[in-house]
Design a protein around this motif. Structure first.
Motif, PDB file in Angstrom:
ATOM      1  N   ILE A  60      26.792 -44.158 -23.782  1.00 23.42           N
ATOM      2  CA  ILE A  60      26.706 -45.215 -22.788  1.00 23.42           C
ATOM      3  C   ILE A  60      27.146 -46.549 -23.422  1.00 23.42           C
ATOM      4  CG2 ILE A  60      24.646 -46.923 -22.215  1.00 23.42           C
ATOM      5  CD1 ILE A  60      22.844 -44.571 -22.148  1.00 23.42           C
ATOM      6  N   ASP A  61      27.389 -46.645 -24.506  1.00 17.24           N
ATOM      7  CA  ASP A  61      28.098 -47.806 -25.082  1.00 17.24           C
ATOM      8  C   ASP A  61      29.417 -47.897 -24.768  1.00 17.24           C
ATOM      9  OD1 ASP A  61      25.741 -48.985 -26.096  1.00 17.24           O
ATOM     10  OD2 ASP A  61      26.208 -48.228 -28.071  1.00 17.24           O
ATOM     11  N   GLY A  62      30.227 -46.635 -24.690  1.00 14.17           N
ATOM     12  CA  GLY A  62      31.479 -46.618 -24.443  1.00 14.17           C
ATOM     13  C   GLY A  62      31.769 -46.775 -22.956  1.00 14.17           C
ATOM     14  N   ARG A  63      30.667 -46.501 -21.943  1.00  9.36           N
ATOM     15  CA  ARG A  63      30.936 -47.049 -20.694  1.00  9.36           C
ATOM     16  C   ARG A  63      30.616 -48.272 -20.273  1.00  9.36           C
ATOM     17  NH1 ARG A  63      29.819 -41.701 -21.034  1.00  9.36           N
ATOM     18  NH2 ARG A  63      30.508 -40.361 -18.973  1.00  9.36           N
ATOM     19  N   LEU A  64      29.617 -48.929 -21.293  1.00  4.93           N
ATOM     20  CA  LEU A  64      29.612 -50.466 -21.052  1.00  4.93           C
ATOM     21  C   LEU A  64      30.605 -51.235 -21.513  1.00  4.93           C
ATOM     22  CD1 LEU A  64      25.643 -50.531 -22.246  1.00  4.93           C
ATOM     23  CD2 LEU A  64      26.324 -51.207 -19.991  1.00  4.93           C
ATOM     24  N   GLU A  65      31.419 -50.527 -22.858  1.00  6.76           N
ATOM     25  CA  GLU A  65      32.546 -51.265 -23.067  1.00  6.76           C
ATOM     26  C   GLU A  65      33.681 -51.478 -22.058  1.00  6.76           C
ATOM     27  OE1 GLU A  65      34.454 -50.840 -26.792  1.00  6.76           O
ATOM     28  OE2 GLU A  65      32.602 -50.343 -27.756  1.00  6.76           O
ATOM     29  N   THR A  66      33.939 -50.405 -21.387  1.00  8.03           N
ATOM     30  CA  THR A  66      34.789 -50.071 -20.409  1.00  8.03           C
ATOM     31  C   THR A  66      34.507 -51.127 -19.091  1.00  8.03           C
ATOM     32  OG1 THR A  66      35.355 -47.933 -20.875  1.00  8.03           O
ATOM     33  CG2 THR A  66      35.700 -48.728 -18.503  1.00  8.03           C
ATOM     34  N   LEU A  67      33.077 -51.006 -18.775  1.00  9.90           N
ATOM     35  CA  LEU A  67      32.335 -51.876 -17.727  1.00  9.90           C
ATOM     36  C   LEU A  67      32.992 -53.673 -17.903  1.00  9.90           C
ATOM     37  CD1 LEU A  67      29.384 -50.011 -16.644  1.00  9.90           C
ATOM     38  CD2 LEU A  67      31.475 -49.935 -15.186  1.00  9.90           C
ATOM     39  N   HIS A  68      32.537 -53.856 -19.249  1.00 15.25           N
ATOM     40  CA  HIS A  68      32.739 -55.128 -19.397  1.00 15.25           C
ATOM     41  C   HIS A  68      34.313 -55.633 -19.431  1.00 15.25           C
ATOM     42  CE1 HIS A  68      28.779 -56.678 -20.490  1.00 15.25           C
ATOM     43  NE2 HIS A  68      28.495 -55.517 -21.298  1.00 15.25           N
ATOM     44  N   GLN A  71      34.969 -56.057 -15.981  1.00 17.59           N
ATOM     45  CA  GLN A  71      34.652 -57.066 -15.138  1.00 17.59           C
ATOM     46  C   GLN A  71      35.640 -58.435 -15.536  1.00 17.59           C
ATOM     47  OE1 GLN A  71      30.699 -58.386 -16.854  1.00 17.59           O
ATOM     48  NE2 GLN A  71      30.278 -58.669 -14.781  1.00 17.59           N
ATOM     49  N   LEU A  72      36.060 -58.407 -16.817  1.00 15.41           N
ATOM     50  CA  LEU A  72      37.060 -59.529 -17.224  1.00 15.41           C
ATOM     51  C   LEU A  72      38.325 -59.453 -16.536  1.00 15.41           C
ATOM     52  CD1 LEU A  72      36.686 -59.425 -21.356  1.00 15.41           C
ATOM     53  CD2 LEU A  72      36.084 -61.381 -19.510  1.00 15.41           C
ATOM     54  N   ALA A  73      38.790 -58.194 -16.485  1.00 17.59           N
ATOM     55  CA  ALA A  73      39.986 -58.043 -15.776  1.00 17.59           C
ATOM     56  C   ALA A  73      40.018 -58.372 -14.005  1.00 17.59           C
ATOM     57  CB  ALA A  73      40.398 -56.567 -15.637  1.00 17.59           C
ATOM     58  N   VAL A  74      38.821 -57.984 -13.532  1.00 21.35           N
ATOM     59  CA  VAL A  74      38.623 -58.473 -11.957  1.00 21.35           C
ATOM     60  C   VAL A  74      38.306 -59.782 -11.966  1.00 21.35           C
ATOM     61  CG1 VAL A  74      36.766 -58.119 -10.208  1.00 21.35           C
ATOM     62  CG2 VAL A  74      37.724 -56.179 -11.593  1.00 21.35           C
ATOM     63  N   ASN A  75      37.766 -60.377 -12.718  1.00 22.54           N
ATOM     64  CA  ASN A  75      37.609 -61.958 -12.821  1.00 22.54           C
ATOM     65  C   ASN A  75      38.899 -62.617 -13.049  1.00 22.54           C
ATOM     66  OD1 ASN A  75      34.945 -61.713 -12.275  1.00 22.54           O
ATOM     67  ND2 ASN A  75      34.214 -62.061 -14.618  1.00 22.54           N
ATOM     68  N   ASP A  76      39.822 -61.916 -13.790  1.00 24.77           N
ATOM     69  CA  ASP A  76      41.040 -62.888 -14.258  1.00 24.77           C
ATOM     70  C   ASP A  76      42.157 -62.356 -13.295  1.00 24.77           C
ATOM     71  OD1 ASP A  76      42.478 -64.115 -16.322  1.00 24.77           O
ATOM     72  OD2 ASP A  76      43.371 -62.328 -16.861  1.00 24.77           O
ATOM     73  N   SER A  93      28.819 -55.252 -12.191  1.00 23.56           N
ATOM     74  CA  SER A  93      27.414 -55.893 -12.560  1.00 23.56           C
ATOM     75  C   SER A  93      26.299 -54.947 -12.495  1.00 23.56           C
ATOM     76  CB  SER A  93      27.254 -57.335 -11.821  1.00 23.56           C
ATOM     77  OG  SER A  93      28.088 -58.144 -11.936  1.00 23.56           O
ATOM     78  N   GLY A  94      26.314 -54.178 -11.412  1.00 19.08           N
ATOM     79  CA  GLY A  94      24.998 -53.184 -10.983  1.00 19.08           C
ATOM     80  C   GLY A  94      25.109 -52.073 -12.046  1.00 19.08           C
ATOM     81  N   ASP A  95      26.521 -51.358 -12.433  1.00 18.44           N
ATOM     82  CA  ASP A  95      26.339 -50.599 -13.306  1.00 18.44           C
ATOM     83  C   ASP A  95      26.156 -50.964 -14.831  1.00 18.44           C
ATOM     84  OD1 ASP A  95      27.046 -48.798 -11.270  1.00 18.44           O
ATOM     85  OD2 ASP A  95      29.061 -48.597 -11.845  1.00 18.44           O
ATOM     86  N   ILE A  96      26.519 -52.166 -15.187  1.00 21.86           N
ATOM     87  CA  ILE A  96      26.161 -52.691 -16.172  1.00 21.86           C
ATOM     88  C   ILE A  96      24.746 -52.813 -16.389  1.00 21.86           C
ATOM     89  CG2 ILE A  96      26.076 -54.776 -17.927  1.00 21.86           C
ATOM     90  CD1 ILE A  96      29.176 -55.023 -16.901  1.00 21.86           C
TER      91      ILE A  96
END
Lengths: 244, 97
Positions: A60-68, A71-76, A93-96
């Motif tokens: 799960i942590d691996g997935r959360l790292e990828t999602l974060h 998220q940064l890439a999308v915002n940037d 955000s929903g997946d996180i």
């Protein structure tokens, strides 16, 4: 942005390698726990549950790292349209949020089978690696292609105006290059049309092959559009050089 | 005495006249500039610049060339970003997907 997304790719690969590497000792530990549980009883069973929880949590942590990172890439990313950025941000955000809750649930499980069920949920209900990662990068690709369409159309119009001032409206070769430039642009636009909305509508689920089949034609369309845009760029450069 | 006074009055009147005329002209110039749209001001500046550089049709073509060069350079950068995005979109999924 390219650097950010490249870093994201490396992070994703590293996370996957970690998860895959972590799975082997955990599986070995699980097998060890099963073997000893027949001789040492409850203590070995607890060790097996703890190992299962540790593995599930790391996945799960691996997935959360990828999602974060996504998220940064999308915002940037300045090349994403506002609506695509909004849709991707909502999805991420929903997946996180969901995976963070699931992480807590795993910690409270009292049986290995419950942990395994949580892992199935982690994969099937989110499909972070199989679906979310391609969603972000393919949406980015289609939005870049749309921006290239606009720039090359502007170049086409400028070159057409200059060609019109040449005697006879330019040579046959020049006219052919200009016509092909427009044709390639139209082909690219046709390949891109409606693809982002189709892409964003794909839902996660237990059938990995169905998700792959839904993604595959969209990836092909993005690659075809890229080939068309490269040809259009080559036409524009050749014509521009001749008119200089 | 009367003649000296007359000369002094004439000098004062002439001075006042000059001041008033200068003020009116300055006011008219300010009003004219304020009433001019921004684009017109820019056009005027551009026209001046073009005149200074001896511009005409060749300069316009040069500008157009620079614009196309810049756009094509921008396209090359965008296509490089596109390659990166597609490479990451098609990497193999891992850990069960």
């Amino acid at each position: 942005m390219v650097k950010t997304l490249t870093r994201l790719g490396i992070a994703t690969a590293a996370t996957a390698a970690f998860a895959t590497g972590a799975a082997l000792p955990a599986q070995a530990q699980s097998a060890f726990g099963t073997a000893t549980s027949t001789t040492t009883g409850k203590a070995a069973g607890t060790a097996g549950l703890d190992a299962a929880k540790a593995l599930a949590t790391s996945r799960i942590d691996g997935r959360l790292e990828t999602l974060h990172a996504l998220q940064l890439a999308v915002n940037d990313d300045s090349r994403l349209t506002a609506s695509d950025r909004s849709a991707l941000s909502t999805l991420i955000s929903g997946d996180i949020s969901g995976l963070t809750s699931l992480r807590g649930k795993v910690g409270g499980e009292s049986t290995v089978s419950a942990v395994r069920a949580d892992e199935t949920t982690m994969v099937d209900q989110y499909r972070v690696y199989l679906l979310v990662v391609p969603k972000v990068h393919l949406t980015n690709a289609f939005d870049i292609e749309s921006a290239v369409d606009s720039t090359l159309q502007k170049v086409h119009d400028e070159l057409a105006a200059r060609l019109a001032k040449e005697p006879g409206g330019g040579t046959a070769t020049e006219k052919s290059q200009l016509a092909d430039l427009q044709t390639q642009l139209q082909n690219a636009q046709q390949a891109e049309s409606g693809k982002v909305s189709t892409l964003l509508a794909i839902q996660p689920g237990p059938d990995a092959n169905a998700i792959h089949s839904a993604l595959s034609p969209l990836t092909t369309a993005a690659k075809n559009a890229r080939a068309d845009l490269r040809k259009a760029r080559d036409d524009a450069k050749a014509l521009h050089d001749e008119l200089k | 005495m009367r003649r000296a006074t007359g000369n002094a009055v004439a000098a004062v009147v002439a001075l006042l006249g000059t001041v008033v005329l200068t003020g009116v002209l300055a006011g008219c110039r300010a009003q004219s500039t304020a009433a001019q749209p921004a684009s017109a001001v820019t056009s005027s500046a551009d026209a001046t610049a073009a005149a200074v550089s001896g511009a005409g049709a060749p300069a316009a073509t040069g500008t157009a060339n620079a614009g196309v060069d810049s756009d094509l350079s921008s396209v090359d950068g965008q296509l490089a970003g596109l390659d990166s995005a597609l490479a990451q979109a098609t990497q193999s999924p891992s850990d069960g997907g």
